[in-house]
Scaffold this motif. Structure first.
Motif, mmCIF file in Angstrom:
data_model
loop_
_atom_site.group_PDB
_atom_site.id
_atom_site.type_symbol
_atom_site.label_atom_id
_atom_site.label_comp_id
_atom_site.label_asym_id
_atom_site.label_seq_id
_atom_site.Cartn_x
_atom_site.Cartn_y
_atom_site.Cartn_z
ATOM 1 N N ASN A 144 0.642 -0.739 0.269
ATOM 2 C CA ASN A 144 -0.215 -0.389 0.131
ATOM 3 C C ASN A 144 0.891 0.816 0.006
ATOM 4 O OD1 ASN A 144 -2.601 -1.097 -0.087
ATOM 5 N ND2 ASN A 144 -3.029 -1.561 2.088
ATOM 6 N N GLN A 155 -3.181 6.047 -10.520
ATOM 7 C CA GLN A 155 -3.791 5.783 -9.678
ATOM 8 C C GLN A 155 -3.630 5.450 -8.178
ATOM 9 O OE1 GLN A 155 -4.892 0.929 -11.389
ATOM 10 N NE2 GLN A 155 -4.901 0.245 -8.848
ATOM 11 N N ALA A 157 -3.926 5.485 -5.379
ATOM 12 C CA ALA A 157 -4.405 4.324 -3.904
ATOM 13 C C ALA A 157 -4.454 2.421 -4.028
ATOM 14 C CB ALA A 157 -5.731 4.081 -3.188
ATOM 15 N N HIS A 158 -3.990 1.827 -3.728
ATOM 16 C CA HIS A 158 -3.830 -0.114 -3.837
ATOM 17 C C HIS A 158 -5.343 -0.758 -3.659
ATOM 18 C CE1 HIS A 158 -2.705 -3.909 -4.192
ATOM 19 N NE2 HIS A 158 -0.860 -3.586 -4.047
ATOM 20 N N PRO A 159 -6.020 -1.495 -4.882
ATOM 21 C CA PRO A 159 -7.271 -1.473 -4.751
ATOM 22 C C PRO A 159 -7.184 -2.566 -3.728
ATOM 23 C CG PRO A 159 -5.858 -2.383 -7.210
ATOM 24 C CD PRO A 159 -5.052 -1.191 -6.096
ATOM 25 N N GLY A 160 -5.992 -3.635 -3.868
ATOM 26 C CA GLY A 160 -6.032 -4.515 -2.681
ATOM 27 C C GLY A 160 -5.336 -5.920 -3.674
ATOM 28 N N ALA A 163 -1.672 -5.493 -7.862
ATOM 29 C CA ALA A 163 -1.993 -4.514 -9.134
ATOM 30 C C ALA A 163 -0.009 -4.589 -9.473
ATOM 31 C CB ALA A 163 -2.171 -3.366 -7.763
ATOM 32 N N TYR A 181 -0.185 2.519 -8.740
ATOM 33 C CA TYR A 181 -0.606 1.164 -9.939
ATOM 34 C C TYR A 181 -1.324 1.374 -10.751
ATOM 35 C CZ TYR A 181 0.511 0.930 -4.523
ATOM 36 O OH TYR A 181 1.108 1.371 -3.087
ATOM 37 N N GLY A 184 -5.319 -3.944 -10.375
ATOM 38 C CA GLY A 184 -5.606 -4.633 -8.211
ATOM 39 C C GLY A 184 -6.097 -5.819 -8.683
ATOM 40 N N GLY A 209 -12.550 -4.556 -14.707
ATOM 41 C CA GLY A 209 -11.654 -3.584 -13.201
ATOM 42 C C GLY A 209 -11.160 -3.325 -13.154
ATOM 43 N N TYR A 210 -10.020 -3.081 -14.702
ATOM 44 C CA TYR A 210 -8.299 -2.411 -15.220
ATOM 45 C C TYR A 210 -9.132 -1.414 -15.593
ATOM 46 C CZ TYR A 210 -3.914 -1.930 -16.829
ATOM 47 O OH TYR A 210 -2.503 -1.332 -16.985
#
Length: 406
Positions: A144, A155, A157-160, A163, A181, A184, A209-210
């Motif tokens: 993160n 991007q 924030a790390h989306p989980g 990534a 990023y 994710g 979701g990319y």
């Protein structure tokens, strides 16, 4: 690559690292002469843990730049580099940091060597170097707090999950041009290329979701299945110029190349089909493509009032857009108003609702853009109950359209 050997060929006392430092394996770097008959230099590079190198590129001065992953806290990094202290690694739990190292042309010293990553697992998979000596690194991360990613990143924030990442490092290895990023969940950056204008191109594998950007002329929607390949173009300053899925279901991009002369990109990889796994080669041809956004100067309008729309366009393609146009449809319950609009709008058959209005832009150079205004007056008498005025504008070549609701 990497080696377990203690007698790797060509390593001498003059090498940057003359012996294997331990762990399961160390990185090696070897330069072979043009005839393939002798080793110019060979060196180990690593620490007491496990170290792997996944990619090498050479700059215009003949310096080799390598990247990969390490779990060695004592990996040979240089003072003053981008991240001289490990952001987070542990060989016991297979927690790696990425690294980037640049060797001088003789292979006798490190120009720089730096960790790259965060508190979780990070591995670099691909690397490219531009004519100015900047290094572009892609790979995968679960961290993160990845190196250089800020609130201003594409991007931030790390989306989980995993990534991809793309990081641009300056020639001295002590500053980031940009870092972001990408995607994710289960996204991996596998390959990166750079053209003569310092545009970076990344490919890899991702799920639904990319982030898709300006992909009107490419594959745009997720094809279904568990994964798909992707291709993303990033400008010299870190702005994403286009981003798209490719290769269909269960696809993955493994390598990418950019032809600066022909402004063409080539992506290779593999995808599953009919129970088999096939290779693919995709050529993304140059084109001129306009993007468009639009805003209205009011959110709510009374009967008899005016609305002025601002249309902002940009050519995100590789070629100049000759004969570019903007096209508007006069919304229901309105009439086009030349006063307050950019000069040059031509409406057919009239200025009334439903008419098609066109503005000729001439030639919009690659990377250039501008804005125009389109004004309408709402009818003084409308049906009871109010309603919504929907305005649609398109830019060509594209075709990209934008909508505004008032």
């Amino acid at each position: 690559g990497f080696t377990r050997s203690n007698d790797f060929p060509g390593v001498s006392a003059a090498a940057i690292q003359a012996s294997n430092a331990g762990g399961d394996h160390d990185v090696f770097v070897t330069k072979i002469n043009p005839a393939g008959s002798a080793i110019v230099y060979s060196t180990y590079l690593g620490g007491s843990g496990d170290d792997i190198a996944n990619h090498v590129a050479v700059d215009t001065a003949g310096s080799a730049v390598i990247t990969g992953g390490t779990c060695s806290a004592n990996f040979p990094v240089t003072a003053g580099s981008l991240a001289p202290v490990s952001p987070g690694l542990d060989c016991g739990t297979f927690l790696y940091d990425a690294f980037v190292a640049k060797l001088n042309p003789l292979g006798t010293a490190l120009v720089y060597s730096t960790f790259l990553g965060g508190a979780d697992n990070d591995v670099a998979q691909g690397l490219a170097v531009d004519s100015a000596g900047n290094a572009y690194v892609t790979g995968l991360t679960r961290s993160n707090n990845f190196t250089g990613v800020t609130a201003g990143s594409f991007q931030p924030a790390h989306p989980g999950g995993y990534a991809a990442f793309l990081t641009k490092i300056n020639p001295a290895g002590n500053a980031v041009g940009y870092s972001t990023y990408l995607g994710g969940g289960s996204t991996f950056g596998n390959g990166v290329a750079v053209d003569s204008a310092a545009n970076a191109y990344v490919t890899g594998t991702t799920g639904d979701g990319y982030p898709i950007v300006n992909a009107e002329t490419l594959f745009q929607s997720f094809p279904g299945g568990s994964s798909a390949g992707f291709a993303t173009k990033v400008g010299a300053g870190g702005a994403v110029l286009y981003s798209t899925y490719l290769a269909g279901q269960s696809g993955a991009g493994y390598a990418i190349a950019a032809d600066s002369t022909r402004k063409t990109v080539f992506v290779t990889g593999a995808r599953d089909g009919a129970g088999n796994r096939d290779a693919f080669l995709i050529r993304i041809a140059p084109s001129a493509v306009l993007s468009i956004t639009k805003t209205a100067d009011v959110a709510i309008v009374d009967p008899g009032g005016k609305i002025s729309y601002t249309l902002t366009y940009r050519n995100f393609g590789e070629l100049d857009a000759a004969g570019a146009t903007l096209t508007e449809t006069v919304p229901d319950n309105t009439v086009f108003k030349p006063v307050g609009s950019s000069p040059g709008w031509s409406c057919t058959p009239s200025d009334e609702a439903g008419s098609t209005c066109t503005l000729a832009l001439g030639t919009v150079a690659a990377g250039a853009g501008g804005s125009a205004t389109f004004a309408v007056k709402v009818k003084a008498k409308l049906s009871a109950g109010g309603g919504e005025i929907l305005n649609r504008a398109c830019a060509n070549p594209g075709s990209s359209c934008a909508f505004a609701h008032t």
